[in-house]
Design an enzyme around this catalytic site. Structure first.
Site, short mmCIF file in Angstrom:
data_model
loop_
_atom_site.label_atom_id
_atom_site.label_comp_id
_atom_site.label_asym_id
_atom_site.label_seq_id
_atom_site.Cartn_x
_atom_site.Cartn_y
_atom_site.Cartn_z
N LYS A 180 0.77 -1.20 0.01
CA LYS A 180 -0.01 -0.14 0.18
C LYS A 180 0.88 1.27 -0.03
O LYS A 180 1.44 1.24 0.79
CB LYS A 180 -0.81 0.01 1.31
CG LYS A 180 -1.59 1.61 1.58
CD LYS A 180 -2.54 1.23 2.80
CE LYS A 180 -3.08 2.52 2.88
NZ LYS A 180 -3.95 2.75 4.36
N LYS A 211 -10.18 13.09 7.58
CA LYS A 211 -9.63 12.78 8.94
C LYS A 211 -9.45 14.06 9.79
O LYS A 211 -9.58 15.11 9.46
CB LYS A 211 -8.21 12.23 8.87
CG LYS A 211 -8.22 10.95 8.20
CD LYS A 211 -6.70 10.33 8.21
CE LYS A 211 -6.45 9.12 7.42
NZ LYS A 211 -7.04 7.91 8.62
N ASP A 222 -12.05 7.24 3.49
CA ASP A 222 -10.74 6.67 4.34
C ASP A 222 -10.52 5.57 4.48
O ASP A 222 -9.31 4.95 4.85
CB ASP A 222 -11.08 7.54 5.81
CG ASP A 222 -9.88 7.56 6.63
OD1 ASP A 222 -8.80 7.69 5.85
OD2 ASP A 222 -9.73 7.88 7.69
N GLU A 235 -9.25 3.60 2.11
CA GLU A 235 -8.82 3.60 0.53
C GLU A 235 -7.70 2.70 0.42
O GLU A 235 -7.39 2.16 -0.78
CB GLU A 235 -8.25 5.04 0.45
CG GLU A 235 -6.82 5.18 0.78
CD GLU A 235 -6.59 5.31 2.32
OE1 GLU A 235 -7.63 5.51 3.02
OE2 GLU A 235 -5.28 5.03 2.85
N ARG A 287 -7.48 -0.51 1.16
CA ARG A 287 -7.88 -1.89 0.77
C ARG A 287 -8.51 -1.68 -0.70
O ARG A 287 -8.18 -2.67 -1.25
CB ARG A 287 -9.03 -2.27 1.67
CG ARG A 287 -10.46 -1.50 1.81
CD ARG A 287 -11.27 -1.71 3.02
NE ARG A 287 -10.73 -0.95 4.25
CZ ARG A 287 -11.19 -1.15 5.57
NH1 ARG A 287 -12.41 -1.89 5.53
NH2 ARG A 287 -10.68 -0.56 6.49
N1 BES Z 1 -4.34 4.80 6.84
C1 BES Z 1 -5.30 4.87 7.53
C2 BES Z 1 -4.91 3.68 8.85
C3 BES Z 1 -4.08 4.02 9.80
C4 BES Z 1 -4.56 4.44 10.95
C5 BES Z 1 -2.86 4.04 9.51
C6 BES Z 1 -3.72 5.11 11.89
C7 BES Z 1 -1.87 4.46 10.57
C8 BES Z 1 -2.33 4.81 11.54
C9 BES Z 1 -6.73 3.82 6.67
O1 BES Z 1 -6.55 4.36 5.20
C10 BES Z 1 -7.87 4.53 7.42
O2 BES Z 1 -7.98 5.62 7.51
N2 BES Z 1 -8.49 3.23 7.82
C11 BES Z 1 -9.72 3.81 8.56
C12 BES Z 1 -10.66 2.71 7.94
C13 BES Z 1 -12.20 2.94 8.50
C14 BES Z 1 -12.60 4.28 7.89
C15 BES Z 1 -12.96 1.78 8.27
C16 BES Z 1 -9.34 3.60 9.86
O3 BES Z 1 -8.79 2.65 10.54
O4 BES Z 1 -10.05 4.38 10.77
ZN ZN Z 2 -4.69 5.05 4.89
ZN ZN Z 3 -7.51 6.12 5.11
#
Ligand code: BES
Ligand code: ZN
Ligand code: ZN
Length: 501
Positions: free
Chosen positions: A268, A280, A350, A352, A354
């Site tokens: 990724k 975010k 967010d 993204e 996956r």
């Molecule tokens: N890049 C983030 C995940 C992340 C969170 C990495 C904290 C490092 C530290 C990912 O793209 C994301 O935002 N995931 C969301 C998914 C949710 C919207 C289902 C998350 O983890 O909140």
């Molecule tokens: Zn991310």
């Molecule tokens: Zn994200």
């Protein structure tokens, strides 16, 4: 930094600082410490003996004691580094100890160091030499390249002094450790770059430069090729940014093959994750430059693979984009069609990572992958579940999982197995498309993400690493500086080597 390996007695080696290791021979937790040096050099033992018997130094893991002008030694200083209980001595302790020696020297602006290789019956010579090289190189990394008041405290030269007769084993273990650590540090340097410098295009350039230098073939594609391949999920994420996406394909072809395995490493590479339209919160968003740590791990791993030359074919696939909110950005409610033909309802922009990986994993299969591994800073939920000392490990195949766990044993990284069995599939069912990109609620979010990826993996043996919690370290640990950790690089390479057997 130059590293060297010399087969010579440590006491007769002239150096600003000589580091030597010690263990605690006492057996029970409450017993008085019995520190003992892991060297056969009598002059060093003599120089340190009064300190070892004084009770001031217990040889605890990470503990140090510095002596100036040690009698009978050519070194200007003697640094004794504790490796903890003798009964628990391992290569992991040696890696940490070598790193502690380097970090201690760095804080004192001593830039030339010698380390006496530890001698103990319980230590394997090759694994010890490898751990020494890894500890030295990993500890020398600092993430302060953009400070204009930066004082270069990096090591100029480090010599490892071995007293053993087993020269070839030690030399090859040491050389291997250098390869592993250089690859990990390369990944760290990529992760450290800010989003305005390291765009998807720039990541493609850095990967291509590494490939050219190490004799790998590399292609970097962008929007036109993604459209041609029908990568609707990847394109959906990329469409909100003025920065074009990059699909990086790196290939290692061995001179001779042990089998017909084709291992694909899929990373990724979100060079900045704002969350997109599902934006975010501002607090901590700056950290989202590290959302390409999975990609960096794969690019680093490919570098090590090029050097170690395992007898198995390896393909690296990196899906890189910037996740931005804009007038052209994808929106919650949109339906994307992935390269595999599956339709995806976007519930949250967010989620993204996956989406880009869905197309990366499917694409790797079309390139002939028989084994898949992906690494991604995929979910905050994984950090909630495991904290920051373990990464999530998922797999759809028992044998592949075991092979990866074997690799982790050799590298002493920390991965914790989590489930992605079919009973969780209900989490990603959509009313209007084949699947949705988030679960119905927030529970088990790391598993939901893994289940989503599994849809694109099919029956191909697969390992998924959610490295969100470990890819960035907030506080300097004994020997790893705060900042990007380069987690997973060594274990991925070790796993690839296992698949060559
Ligand atoms: N890049 C983030 C995940 C992340 C969170 C990495 C904290 C490092 C530290 C990912 O793209 C994301 O935002 N995931 C969301 C998914 C949710 C919207 C289902 C998350 O983890 O909140
Ligand atoms: Zn991310
Ligand atoms: Zn994200």
């Amino acid at each position: 930094m130059s590293t060297s390996l010399a087969f010579t007695s440590p006491s007769s080696y002239a150096t600003p600082l000589l580091a030597v290791f010690a263990v605690d021979n006492s057996n029970t937790p409450k017993a008085t410490a019995e520190p003992a040096l892991l060297t056969q050099d009598a002059a060093i033992v003599a120089a340190a003996s009064s300190f070892l018997t004084s009770g001031e130094f217990k040889a605890e893991s990470g503990g140090t004691l510095l002596l100036h002008a040690p009698a009978g030694l050519k070194a200007e200083r003697l640094l004794i580094v504790g490796l903890g209980k003798a009964s628990k001595l391992s290569a992991a302790e040696v890696r940490k100890g070598a790193g502690t020696a380097i970090r201690t020297a760095k804080t004192k602006c001593i830039r030339s160091v010698a380390i006496a290789a530890p001698i103990a019956d319980t230590l394997d010579a090759a694994a010890t030499a490898r751990a020494l090289a890894e500890g030295i190189l990993l500890a020398n990394f600092d993430a302060d390249t953009y400070r204009s008041d930066r004082e270069d405290k990096s090591m100029q030269s480090v010599a490892v002094l071995a007293e053993s007769v087993d020269h070839n084993t030690i030399a090859s273990g040491f050389a291997e450790g250098e390869v592993f650590a250089d690859a990990q540090n390369f990944a760290r340097s990529l992760v450290n770059e800010p989003g305005n410098v390291l765009t998807p295009t720039e990541l493609g350039k850095r990967a291509a430069a590494m490939c050219a230098e190490h004799g790998l073939s590399c292609e970097v594609h962008s929007t036109a090729k993604l459209k041609e391949l029908g990568m609707g999920a990847f394109l959906g994420v990329a469409q909100g940014s003025v920065e074009p996406p990059a699909l990086i394909v790196m290939r290692y072809t061995p001179a001779t093959k042990s089998n017909n395995n084709v291992v694909a490493l899929v990373g990724k590479g979100i060079t900045f994750d704002t969350g997109g339209i599902s934006i975010k919160p501002a607090d901590g968003m700056d950290k989202m430059k590290y959302d390409m740590a999975g990609a960096a791990a794969m690019i680093g791993a490919m570098q090590a693979i090029a050097a170690l030359k395992p007898t198995v074919e390896v393909i690296g696939v990196v899906c890189s984009a910037e996740n931005m909110p804009s007038g052209s950005a994808y929106k919650p409610g949109d339906v994307l069609t992935a390269m595999s033909g599956k339709t995806i309802e976007v519930m949250n922009t967010d989620a993204e990572g996956r989406l880009v990986l869905a197309d990366g994993l499917h694409y790797a299969k079309t390139l002939g992958a028989t084994h898949l591994i992906d690494a991604a800073t995929l979910t905050g939920a994984c950090v909630v579940a495991l904290g920051k000392l373990n990464s999530g490990l998922f797999s759809n195949d028992e044998a592949t999982l075991e092979a990866f766990q074997g690799a982790v044993k050799a590298t002493q990284e920390s991965f914790w197995h989590l489930p992605c069995t079919d009973d969780y599939r209900d989490l990603i069912v959509s009313d209007i498309a084949d699947i949705r990109n988030t679960g119905m609620d927030r529970w088990g979010g790391a598993i939901t993400a893994a289940m989503f990826l599994k849809e694109f993996v099919g029956d191909t043996p697969w390992v998924h690493l959610d490295i969100a919690g470990q890819a960035w370290i907030d506080e300097t640990r004994t020997y790893i500086a705060k900042g990007p950790s380069g987690v997973a690089v060594r274990s991925i390479v070790e796993w690839v080597r296992a698949l060559a057997r």
